[in-house]
Design a protein around this motif. Structure first.
Motif, PDB file in Angstrom:
ATOM      1  N   LYS A  21      67.904  22.786  52.614  1.00  0.00           N
ATOM      2  CA  LYS A  21      67.148  21.731  53.308  1.00  0.00           C
ATOM      3  C   LYS A  21      67.663  20.328  52.973  1.00  0.00           C
ATOM      4  CE  LYS A  21      63.063  22.679  51.659  1.00  0.00           C
ATOM      5  NZ  LYS A  21      63.414  23.729  50.691  1.00  0.00           N
ATOM      6  N   THR A  39      60.170  15.738  50.579  1.00  0.00           N
ATOM      7  CA  THR A  39      58.801  15.781  50.035  1.00  0.00           C
ATOM      8  C   THR A  39      58.726  16.627  48.766  1.00  0.00           C
ATOM      9  OG1 THR A  39      58.141  17.645  51.439  1.00  0.00           O
ATOM     10  CG2 THR A  39      57.754  15.426  52.307  1.00  0.00           C
ATOM     11  N   GLY A  40      59.704  17.535  48.575  1.00  0.00           N
ATOM     12  CA  GLY A  40      59.758  18.275  47.312  1.00  0.00           C
ATOM     13  C   GLY A  40      59.910  17.297  46.151  1.00  0.00           C
ATOM     14  N   VAL A 103      56.086  22.804  39.035  1.00  0.00           N
ATOM     15  CA  VAL A 103      55.819  22.104  40.300  1.00  0.00           C
ATOM     16  C   VAL A 103      54.992  22.938  41.286  1.00  0.00           C
ATOM     17  CG1 VAL A 103      58.092  22.688  41.330  1.00  0.00           C
ATOM     18  CG2 VAL A 103      56.858  20.668  42.094  1.00  0.00           C
ATOM     19  N   SER A 104      55.257  24.243  41.378  1.00  0.00           N
ATOM     20  CA  SER A 104      54.486  25.051  42.339  1.00  0.00           C
ATOM     21  C   SER A 104      53.032  25.174  41.916  1.00  0.00           C
ATOM     22  CB  SER A 104      55.098  26.440  42.498  1.00  0.00           C
ATOM     23  OG  SER A 104      56.322  26.337  43.177  1.00  0.00           O
ATOM     24  N   ALA A 107      51.521  21.938  42.955  1.00  0.00           N
ATOM     25  CA  ALA A 107      51.528  21.854  44.424  1.00  0.00           C
ATOM     26  C   ALA A 107      50.452  22.743  45.057  1.00  0.00           C
ATOM     27  CB  ALA A 107      52.903  22.229  44.968  1.00  0.00           C
ATOM     28  N   ARG A 113      47.660  17.959  46.874  1.00  0.00           N
ATOM     29  CA  ARG A 113      48.050  17.955  48.291  1.00  0.00           C
ATOM     30  C   ARG A 113      47.319  16.853  49.049  1.00  0.00           C
ATOM     31  NH1 ARG A 113      51.487  21.895  48.431  1.00  0.00           N
ATOM     32  NH2 ARG A 113      52.176  21.229  50.479  1.00  0.00           N
ATOM     33  N   GLN A 120      52.736  10.946  52.645  1.00  0.00           N
ATOM     34  CA  GLN A 120      53.835  11.529  53.420  1.00  0.00           C
ATOM     35  C   GLN A 120      53.813  11.025  54.860  1.00  0.00           C
ATOM     36  OE1 GLN A 120      54.640  15.911  52.051  1.00  0.00           O
ATOM     37  NE2 GLN A 120      52.518  15.426  51.595  1.00  0.00           N
ATOM     38  N   GLY A 139      60.404  19.986  53.599  1.00  0.00           N
ATOM     39  CA  GLY A 139      59.384  20.461  52.676  1.00  0.00           C
ATOM     40  C   GLY A 139      58.963  21.891  52.983  1.00  0.00           C
ATOM     41  N   ARG A 140      57.673  22.138  52.815  1.00  0.00           N
ATOM     42  CA  ARG A 140      57.147  23.482  53.049  1.00  0.00           C
ATOM     43  C   ARG A 140      56.109  23.500  54.178  1.00  0.00           C
ATOM     44  NH1 ARG A 140      60.228  23.169  49.440  1.00  0.00           N
ATOM     45  NH2 ARG A 140      60.625  24.608  47.730  1.00  0.00           N
ATOM     46  N   ASP A 141      55.479  22.342  54.425  1.00  0.00           N
ATOM     47  CA  ASP A 141      54.361  22.280  55.379  1.00  0.00           C
ATOM     48  C   ASP A 141      54.514  21.101  56.331  1.00  0.00           C
ATOM     49  OD1 ASP A 141      54.063  20.275  53.533  1.00  0.00           O
ATOM     50  OD2 ASP A 141      51.903  20.471  53.320  1.00  0.00           O
ATOM     51  N   ILE A 142      55.754  20.685  56.565  1.00  0.00           N
ATOM     52  CA  ILE A 142      55.956  19.470  57.372  1.00  0.00           C
ATOM     53  C   ILE A 142      55.629  19.753  58.846  1.00  0.00           C
ATOM     54  CG2 ILE A 142      57.546  17.585  57.939  1.00  0.00           C
ATOM     55  CD1 ILE A 142      56.777  18.065  54.866  1.00  0.00           C
ATOM     56  N   ARG A 167      71.926  27.587  43.386  1.00  0.00           N
ATOM     57  CA  ARG A 167      71.294  26.861  42.277  1.00  0.00           C
ATOM     58  C   ARG A 167      72.168  26.917  41.018  1.00  0.00           C
ATOM     59  NH1 ARG A 167      68.549  23.993  45.055  1.00  0.00           N
ATOM     60  NH2 ARG A 167      66.280  23.923  45.046  1.00  0.00           N
ATOM     61  N   ARG A 179      58.891  30.944  42.678  1.00  0.00           N
ATOM     62  CA  ARG A 179      58.369  29.715  43.286  1.00  0.00           C
ATOM     63  C   ARG A 179      58.002  29.944  44.755  1.00  0.00           C
ATOM     64  NH1 ARG A 179      60.753  24.694  44.009  1.00  0.00           N
ATOM     65  NH2 ARG A 179      62.877  25.317  43.551  1.00  0.00           N
ATOM     66  N   ARG A 186      49.843  30.479  48.404  1.00  0.00           N
ATOM     67  CA  ARG A 186      48.719  29.595  48.078  1.00  0.00           C
ATOM     68  C   ARG A 186      47.788  29.430  49.292  1.00  0.00           C
ATOM     69  NH1 ARG A 186      52.887  24.853  47.864  1.00  0.00           N
ATOM     70  NH2 ARG A 186      52.942  24.335  50.050  1.00  0.00           N
TER      71      ARG A 186
HETATM   72  O1   DC Z   1      61.933  21.454  47.840  1.00  0.00           O
HETATM   73  P1   DC Z   1      61.700  21.582  46.321  1.00  0.00           P
HETATM   74  O2   DC Z   1      62.192  22.883  45.771  1.00  0.00           O
HETATM   75  O3   DC Z   1      62.234  20.399  45.585  1.00  0.00           O
HETATM   76  O4   DC Z   1      60.106  21.565  46.167  1.00  0.00           O
HETATM   77  C1   DC Z   1      59.495  21.665  44.903  1.00  0.00           C
HETATM   78  C2   DC Z   1      58.122  22.298  45.029  1.00  0.00           C
HETATM   79  O5   DC Z   1      57.229  21.389  45.675  1.00  0.00           O
HETATM   80  C3   DC Z   1      58.041  23.590  45.812  1.00  0.00           C
HETATM   81  O6   DC Z   1      58.180  24.711  44.980  1.00  0.00           O
HETATM   82  C4   DC Z   1      56.675  23.553  46.432  1.00  0.00           C
HETATM   83  C5   DC Z   1      56.312  22.095  46.486  1.00  0.00           C
HETATM   84  N1   DC Z   1      56.321  21.534  47.840  1.00  0.00           N
HETATM   85  C6   DC Z   1      55.211  21.755  48.612  1.00  0.00           C
HETATM   86  O7   DC Z   1      54.305  22.459  48.197  1.00  0.00           O
HETATM   87  N2   DC Z   1      55.120  21.176  49.841  1.00  0.00           N
HETATM   88  C7   DC Z   1      56.129  20.422  50.307  1.00  0.00           C
HETATM   89  N3   DC Z   1      56.019  19.847  51.510  1.00  0.00           N
HETATM   90  C8   DC Z   1      57.284  20.214  49.525  1.00  0.00           C
HETATM   91  C9   DC Z   1      57.367  20.806  48.294  1.00  0.00           C
END
Ligand code: DC
Length: 228
Positions: A21, A39-40, A103-104, A107, A113, A120, A139-142, A167, A179, A186
């Protein structure tokens, strides 16, 4: 310089850890002169700040108390949006193992959130203020929660073995599968492929191929800003 006849374009790129990403979003931001919003990195900055304040992700009440006091400001470095901590760019510290591990967990908390939701969405104003033609947010929820009406939505996937390899090449210790399972499992804003998003499997693709695929779509609305 913004051409006022051009649309302001929002591109959402979602996907699991190490699916490509950030590299992709960075290249797309250069092609179309967009603000690149990772956003991560925001979740990681909050994680770093809370860990430094001695707050555990197991104590949601302590998290809620600590969040308003964090010394967070907003900036942009080149095309990159930065959540500044104590007036500086924390980028170099956001991939420390303790951040990867926690971080998870942070998050997954509604407190975190909710705190980040408007921050955001406010990145669209940051992009306008800095003269960008739009933004590309990863991100994950954009595409599902932050900008469900984004002009373009993409979902990146890759096989876990390939993601672990990427990685390792970056010299990072990161339990990607764990993660992803937490992020997808969640309750609030889980990692999903947003309805209507274009899925791109990056396992066997080069960065250029992924960027080309996205660029072909974006060009239907916005001409390229450069030949990069
Ligand atoms: O993209 P990343 O691996 O740097 O993100 C780190 C953590 O942040 C990921 O494991 C979950 C959280 N995250 C999230 O919950 N929602 C987002 N929009 C971006 C990241």
């Amino acid at each position: 310089m913004i051409d006022s006849s051009e649309p302001f374009v929002i591109i959402a790129i979602d996907g699991g850890a190490a699916t490509g990403k950030s590299t992709t979003a960075g290249a797309v931001s250069a092609r179309f002169h967009l603000l690149h919003v990772d956003t991560g990195a925001f979740y990681r900055t909050i994680t770093l700040a809370l860990l430094e304040a001695g707050v555990s992700p197991c104590d949601a009440a302590a998290v809620a108390r600590a969040l308003p006091g964090l010394a967070i400001t907003t900036g942009a470095r080149g095309r990159r949006a930065v959540m500044e901590l104590n007036g500086g760019d924390p980028a170099a510290r956001l991939r420390e193992p303790r951040v990867n591990e926690n971080v998870s967990h942070f998050a997954a908390l509604d407190e975190v959130r909710d705190f980040l939701l408007e921050y955001q969405r406010g990145q669209a104003d940051v992009a306008l203020e800095h003269g960008f033609r739009g933004l590309v947010m990863e991100g994950r929820d954009i595409g599902s929660v932050i900008f469900p009406d984004a002009d373009f939505r993409f979902f990146l996937q890759a096989e876990e073995s390939e993601r672990t390899r990427r990685r390792a090449l970056q010299g990072e210790t990161d339990e990607i599968g764990k993660r992803d399972a937490m992020d997808a499992g969640r309750k609030s804003a889980p990692l999903i492929c947003p309805p209507g998003a274009m899925t791109i499997n990056t396992t066997a693709l080069s960065l250029d191929e992924v960027v080309e695929t996205i660029s072909r779509e974006v060009e239907t609305r916005l001409p390229r800003a450069c030949s990069a």
